[in-house]
Design a protein around this motif. Structure first.
Motif, PDB file in Angstrom:
ATOM      1  N   ASP A  28      52.836  60.011  50.090  1.00  0.00           N
ATOM      2  CA  ASP A  28      53.587  60.559  51.746  1.00  0.00           C
ATOM      3  C   ASP A  28      54.684  59.685  52.230  1.00  0.00           C
ATOM      4  OD1 ASP A  28      53.072  59.236  53.415  1.00  0.00           O
ATOM      5  OD2 ASP A  28      51.646  60.281  54.425  1.00  0.00           O
ATOM      6  N   GLY A  29      54.806  58.254  51.863  1.00  0.00           N
ATOM      7  CA  GLY A  29      55.017  57.440  51.613  1.00  0.00           C
ATOM      8  C   GLY A  29      55.745  56.886  52.877  1.00  0.00           C
ATOM      9  N   ARG A  30      55.131  57.350  53.457  1.00  0.00           N
ATOM     10  CA  ARG A  30      55.087  56.402  55.341  1.00  0.00           C
ATOM     11  C   ARG A  30      54.318  54.949  54.799  1.00  0.00           C
ATOM     12  NH1 ARG A  30      50.939  59.177  58.637  1.00  0.00           N
ATOM     13  NH2 ARG A  30      49.408  59.395  56.491  1.00  0.00           N
ATOM     14  N   ASP A  31      55.874  54.332  55.639  1.00  0.00           N
ATOM     15  CA  ASP A  31      55.291  52.428  55.626  1.00  0.00           C
ATOM     16  C   ASP A  31      54.634  52.120  53.895  1.00  0.00           C
ATOM     17  OD1 ASP A  31      55.153  52.863  58.207  1.00  0.00           O
ATOM     18  OD2 ASP A  31      53.215  53.486  58.586  1.00  0.00           O
ATOM     19  N   ASN A  32      55.009  52.902  53.659  1.00  0.00           N
ATOM     20  CA  ASN A  32      55.152  51.970  52.018  1.00  0.00           C
ATOM     21  C   ASN A  32      53.615  52.513  51.101  1.00  0.00           C
ATOM     22  OD1 ASN A  32      57.993  51.813  51.521  1.00  0.00           O
ATOM     23  ND2 ASN A  32      57.866  49.949  52.578  1.00  0.00           N
ATOM     24  N   SER A  33      52.594  52.804  52.245  1.00  0.00           N
ATOM     25  CA  SER A  33      51.467  53.471  52.012  1.00  0.00           C
ATOM     26  C   SER A  33      51.306  53.980  50.853  1.00  0.00           C
ATOM     27  CB  SER A  33      50.852  53.695  53.441  1.00  0.00           C
ATOM     28  OG  SER A  33      49.723  53.712  52.913  1.00  0.00           O
ATOM     29  N   THR A  34      50.099  53.975  50.468  1.00  0.00           N
ATOM     30  CA  THR A  34      49.581  54.693  49.162  1.00  0.00           C
ATOM     31  C   THR A  34      48.301  55.271  49.369  1.00  0.00           C
ATOM     32  OG1 THR A  34      48.143  51.929  47.652  1.00  0.00           O
ATOM     33  CG2 THR A  34      51.139  53.082  47.390  1.00  0.00           C
ATOM     34  N   TYR A  35      47.630  55.425  50.816  1.00  0.00           N
ATOM     35  CA  TYR A  35      46.362  55.669  50.872  1.00  0.00           C
ATOM     36  C   TYR A  35      46.814  57.267  50.758  1.00  0.00           C
ATOM     37  CZ  TYR A  35      45.026  51.383  53.008  1.00  0.00           C
ATOM     38  OH  TYR A  35      43.768  50.571  52.545  1.00  0.00           O
ATOM     39  N   VAL A  36      45.492  58.165  50.411  1.00  0.00           N
ATOM     40  CA  VAL A  36      45.988  58.914  50.007  1.00  0.00           C
ATOM     41  C   VAL A  36      44.405  59.465  50.015  1.00  0.00           C
ATOM     42  CG1 VAL A  36      47.668  59.368  48.516  1.00  0.00           C
ATOM     43  CG2 VAL A  36      45.975  59.386  47.433  1.00  0.00           C
ATOM     44  N   PRO A  37      44.034  61.728  50.199  1.00  0.00           N
ATOM     45  CA  PRO A  37      42.697  61.817  50.279  1.00  0.00           C
ATOM     46  C   PRO A  37      41.990  61.410  49.296  1.00  0.00           C
ATOM     47  CG  PRO A  37      43.881  63.206  51.528  1.00  0.00           C
ATOM     48  CD  PRO A  37      45.090  62.228  50.774  1.00  0.00           C
ATOM     49  N   LEU A  38      40.729  60.722  49.513  1.00  0.00           N
ATOM     50  CA  LEU A  38      39.553  60.489  48.507  1.00  0.00           C
ATOM     51  C   LEU A  38      39.254  61.241  47.488  1.00  0.00           C
ATOM     52  CD1 LEU A  38      38.181  58.530  47.075  1.00  0.00           C
ATOM     53  CD2 LEU A  38      36.210  58.517  49.341  1.00  0.00           C
ATOM     54  N   GLU A  39      38.252  62.441  48.300  1.00  0.00           N
ATOM     55  CA  GLU A  39      37.742  64.091  48.351  1.00  0.00           C
ATOM     56  C   GLU A  39      38.494  64.294  46.543  1.00  0.00           C
ATOM     57  OE1 GLU A  39      34.943  65.860  47.358  1.00  0.00           O
ATOM     58  OE2 GLU A  39      35.201  65.301  48.709  1.00  0.00           O
ATOM     59  N   PRO A  40      40.420  63.982  46.124  1.00  0.00           N
ATOM     60  CA  PRO A  40      39.914  65.011  45.500  1.00  0.00           C
ATOM     61  C   PRO A  40      39.876  64.094  44.027  1.00  0.00           C
ATOM     62  CG  PRO A  40      41.876  65.112  46.231  1.00  0.00           C
ATOM     63  CD  PRO A  40      40.911  64.497  47.429  1.00  0.00           C
ATOM     64  N   LEU A  41      39.964  62.313  44.401  1.00  0.00           N
ATOM     65  CA  LEU A  41      40.097  61.523  43.014  1.00  0.00           C
ATOM     66  C   LEU A  41      38.843  61.195  43.088  1.00  0.00           C
ATOM     67  CD1 LEU A  41      42.732  59.666  44.790  1.00  0.00           C
ATOM     68  CD2 LEU A  41      43.497  61.113  42.954  1.00  0.00           C
ATOM     69  N   LYS A  42      37.372  61.867  43.441  1.00  0.00           N
ATOM     70  CA  LYS A  42      36.351  61.130  43.194  1.00  0.00           C
ATOM     71  C   LYS A  42      35.855  60.874  41.708  1.00  0.00           C
ATOM     72  CE  LYS A  42      33.948  61.837  47.715  1.00  0.00           C
ATOM     73  NZ  LYS A  42      32.978  62.763  48.689  1.00  0.00           N
ATOM     74  N   ASP A  43      36.178  62.313  41.169  1.00  0.00           N
ATOM     75  CA  ASP A  43      36.453  62.249  39.506  1.00  0.00           C
ATOM     76  C   ASP A  43      36.400  60.907  38.619  1.00  0.00           C
ATOM     77  OD1 ASP A  43      34.100  63.980  40.065  1.00  0.00           O
ATOM     78  OD2 ASP A  43      34.777  65.472  40.085  1.00  0.00           O
ATOM     79  N   ASN A  44      37.951  60.047  39.333  1.00  0.00           N
ATOM     80  CA  ASN A  44      38.295  59.359  38.477  1.00  0.00           C
ATOM     81  C   ASN A  44      37.493  58.450  37.839  1.00  0.00           C
ATOM     82  OD1 ASN A  44      40.630  61.275  38.793  1.00  0.00           O
ATOM     83  ND2 ASN A  44      41.607  60.157  39.605  1.00  0.00           N
ATOM     84  N   GLU A  45      38.002  57.414  37.182  1.00  0.00           N
ATOM     85  CA  GLU A  45      37.854  55.696  37.129  1.00  0.00           C
ATOM     86  C   GLU A  45      38.330  55.343  37.780  1.00  0.00           C
ATOM     87  OE1 GLU A  45      37.309  52.225  33.766  1.00  0.00           O
ATOM     88  OE2 GLU A  45      37.306  55.117  32.860  1.00  0.00           O
ATOM     89  N   PHE A  46      39.902  55.580  37.780  1.00  0.00           N
ATOM     90  CA  PHE A  46      41.142  54.391  38.604  1.00  0.00           C
ATOM     91  C   PHE A  46      41.645  55.173  39.933  1.00  0.00           C
ATOM     92  CE2 PHE A  46      40.698  52.494  34.136  1.00  0.00           C
ATOM     93  CZ  PHE A  46      40.274  50.895  34.372  1.00  0.00           C
ATOM     94  N   LEU A  47      41.704  54.245  40.048  1.00  0.00           N
ATOM     95  CA  LEU A  47      42.799  55.305  41.851  1.00  0.00           C
ATOM     96  C   LEU A  47      44.363  55.161  41.416  1.00  0.00           C
ATOM     97  CD1 LEU A  47      40.623  54.334  44.154  1.00  0.00           C
ATOM     98  CD2 LEU A  47      41.047  56.580  42.683  1.00  0.00           C
ATOM     99  N   ALA A  48      45.329  55.758  40.889  1.00  0.00           N
ATOM    100  CA  ALA A  48      46.832  55.039  40.710  1.00  0.00           C
ATOM    101  C   ALA A  48      47.605  56.257  40.993  1.00  0.00           C
ATOM    102  CB  ALA A  48      47.433  55.935  39.199  1.00  0.00           C
ATOM    103  N   ALA A  49      48.990  55.950  41.618  1.00  0.00           N
ATOM    104  CA  ALA A  49      49.821  56.544  42.203  1.00  0.00           C
ATOM    105  C   ALA A  49      50.729  57.506  41.766  1.00  0.00           C
ATOM    106  CB  ALA A  49      51.248  55.989  43.316  1.00  0.00           C
ATOM    107  N   SER A  50      50.648  57.566  40.030  1.00  0.00           N
ATOM    108  CA  SER A  50      51.693  58.042  39.035  1.00  0.00           C
ATOM    109  C   SER A  50      50.748  57.935  37.852  1.00  0.00           C
ATOM    110  CB  SER A  50      52.707  57.841  39.337  1.00  0.00           C
ATOM    111  OG  SER A  50      52.470  56.259  38.349  1.00  0.00           O
ATOM    112  N   ASP A  51      51.081  59.407  37.164  1.00  0.00           N
ATOM    113  CA  ASP A  51      50.672  59.473  36.430  1.00  0.00           C
ATOM    114  C   ASP A  51      51.048  57.736  34.972  1.00  0.00           C
ATOM    115  OD1 ASP A  51      49.726  62.342  36.886  1.00  0.00           O
ATOM    116  OD2 ASP A  51      50.888  63.091  36.149  1.00  0.00           O
TER     117      ASP A  51
END
Length: 242
Positions: free
Chosen positions: A190-213
């Motif tokens: 969401d861009g608050r404080d330049n943070s890249t923290y997002v909800p974990l739940e939708p990402l649990k089946d990923n291998e990597f955690l990335a803020a863009s495609d």
């Protein structure tokens, strides 16, 4: 020390003990297993927003892969393993158990062993207004699937208490690579404080955690380069490409 000071000290110590117990119970409850329900996790920042020279995320991660080659080559152990989901949160130190499926490099570990692995930087933070967990931009800690994992050394710890503990190289991105194809979900922060923290739940089946495609594709290229470099060690039975 006067009577009033002694009473104040006792009250302070009692408060500290109660607070510590409440925090530990809360920590145990919230992080039981690897569910981490309701937690937020940091994604790797969108590289295309960081590079002023116009180079791509693929270029960025090619450079990153080259920059860590020496450290990965020097890692004492290279194994494949399945994280068991047995995560231990203790005094700011986070470790997880893994079941070794094969040993590619290193002595003293055998297939079938269950060991505990540690990475500096794994942690949980409750003091930001939202529950946050730091995973090293990887879902390895969440358990499941088979992974290629680099280990720098066997740690000098009380093994009667902790078991055998091995350190993972302290790199920006956890040097662990899933041997099965995983999801590639990205969430725009969401861009608050330049943070890249997002909800974990939708990402649990990923291998990597990335803020863009684009960043996700760059991280997958980084994985391909590392796997390709170590393909002779891994063996022809392992697929070094996506």
């Amino acid at each position: 020390m006067g009577k009033a000071e002694k009473i104040a000290l006792v009250i302070l110590l009692a408060f500290g003990i109660v607070f510590g117990l409440i925090f530990r119970i809360s920590l145990t409850d919230k992080t039981q297993g690897t569910r981490l329900d309701g937690f937020f996790v940091a994604e790797f920042p969108a590289v295309e927003n960081l590079r002023e020279d116009g180079s791509s995320a693929r270029d960025y991660f090619e450079e990153y892969a080259k920059s860590i080659q020496e450290e990965l080559d020097a890692a004492e152990f290279l194994i494949t393993c399945v994280p068991t989901g047995n995560v231990k949160y203790d005094a700011g130190c986070v470790t997880t158990k893994v079941r070794v499926t094969s040993v590619i490099r290193g002595d003293g570990i055998a297939a079938g062993d269950v060991i505990r692995v540690y990475r500096s930087g794994w942690g949980v933070n409750y003091f930001t207004g939202e529950d946050r967990v730091d995973l090293g931009f990887s879902t390895f800690l969440l358990g499941g699937s088979e992974w290629l994992l680099f280990l720098s050394e066997r740690m000098d710890v009380n093994e009667k208490r902790f078991g055998r503990v091995y350190a993972i190289p302290d790199l920006t991105i956890l040097p662990a690579f899933c041997l099965e194809e995983q999801a590639k979900v990205t969430i725009k922060p969401d861009g608050r404080d330049n943070s890249t923290y997002v909800p974990l739940e939708p990402l649990k089946d990923n291998e990597f955690l990335a803020a863009s495609d684009e960043t996700m594709e760059g991280m997958l290229e980084y994985k391909r380069l590392i796997m390709e470099r170590h393909a002779p060690e891994i063996g022809v039975g392992r697929d070094a490409t996506e």
